[in-house]
Design an enzyme around this catalytic site. Sequence first.
Site, PDB file in Angstrom:
ATOM      1  N   SER A 120       0.832  -1.193   0.000  1.00 52.74           N
ATOM      2  CA  SER A 120       0.000   0.000   0.000  1.00 52.74           C
ATOM      3  C   SER A 120       0.876   1.257   0.000  1.00 52.74           C
ATOM      4  O   SER A 120       1.694   1.438  -0.900  1.00 52.74           O
ATOM      5  CB  SER A 120      -0.958  -0.060   1.195  1.00 52.74           C
ATOM      6  N   ASP A 174     -10.143  -5.016  -4.197  1.00 50.06           N
ATOM      7  CA  ASP A 174      -9.575  -4.017  -3.288  1.00 50.06           C
ATOM      8  C   ASP A 174     -10.515  -2.820  -3.157  1.00 50.06           C
ATOM      9  O   ASP A 174     -10.850  -2.171  -4.150  1.00 50.06           O
ATOM     10  CB  ASP A 174      -8.212  -3.564  -3.814  1.00 50.06           C
ATOM     11  N   HIS A 205      -7.945  -5.643   0.100  1.00 47.46           N
ATOM     12  CA  HIS A 205      -6.682  -4.953   0.334  1.00 47.46           C
ATOM     13  C   HIS A 205      -5.842  -5.758   1.312  1.00 47.46           C
ATOM     14  O   HIS A 205      -5.703  -5.419   2.498  1.00 47.46           O
ATOM     15  CB  HIS A 205      -6.981  -3.549   0.883  1.00 47.46           C
TER      16      HIS A 205
END
Length: 227
Positions: A120, A174, A205
């Site tokens: 991320s 996601d 995610h």
Amino acid sequence: MPNRILPAIEIETGAQPTHSVIWLHGLGADGHDFEPIVGELDTARLPPTRFLFPHAPIRTVTINGGYAMRAWYDIISSDFSQRREDPRGVRESAQQLENLIARENERGVSDANIVLAGFSQGGAVALHTGLRHRRRLAGILALSTYLPLAETLAAEADPVNRDLPIFMAHGEADTVIPHAFARRSAELLQASGYPLEWHNYPVDHTVSADEIRDLDAWLRRVLAPAG
């Protein structure tokens, strides 16, 4: 402070490591978040490797109501049609990552034996830094992320890393960073000539078991090439 060495968890897979993987966590987490992944990799097939999991500085995050948390940069908007990342924060974190690379050099690990990895936000900083780094790295591992400050890459990218192996992976479901948004970053890099591998997984995610299997194989290719 951009010039200080960030505290980090270190795991060495053998004596006197010759290779390093510097792995940056996501927003609100810390270095412990990906610490367990070392035990899920086939480290016996890697050269002696030092895994570093640094802790991001604590800073306020705009989209979280200004709450202070560990973050590599401020996220100033939840709108993916406009700039989300704070450029100053991205560049400060890039310098902190460069400091960690320099320390690995001091400990005897060459740039060519270093992988920058991240999830991320951490993956965004790994991409930003690795493509601009002035010496050849081993590769970039970027999970559930995107390319920040993409508009500056053409002017700032260092040619020495133009053929740098990149592993990008993203969950098709996601809900934090849309799959299509991340895919556009991958396509931009591929169009620019980078040898990027793109992987999709049917998850949100997070990192899946199949993803760990695939990145494990990729790490062996870039850290312990055959021959």
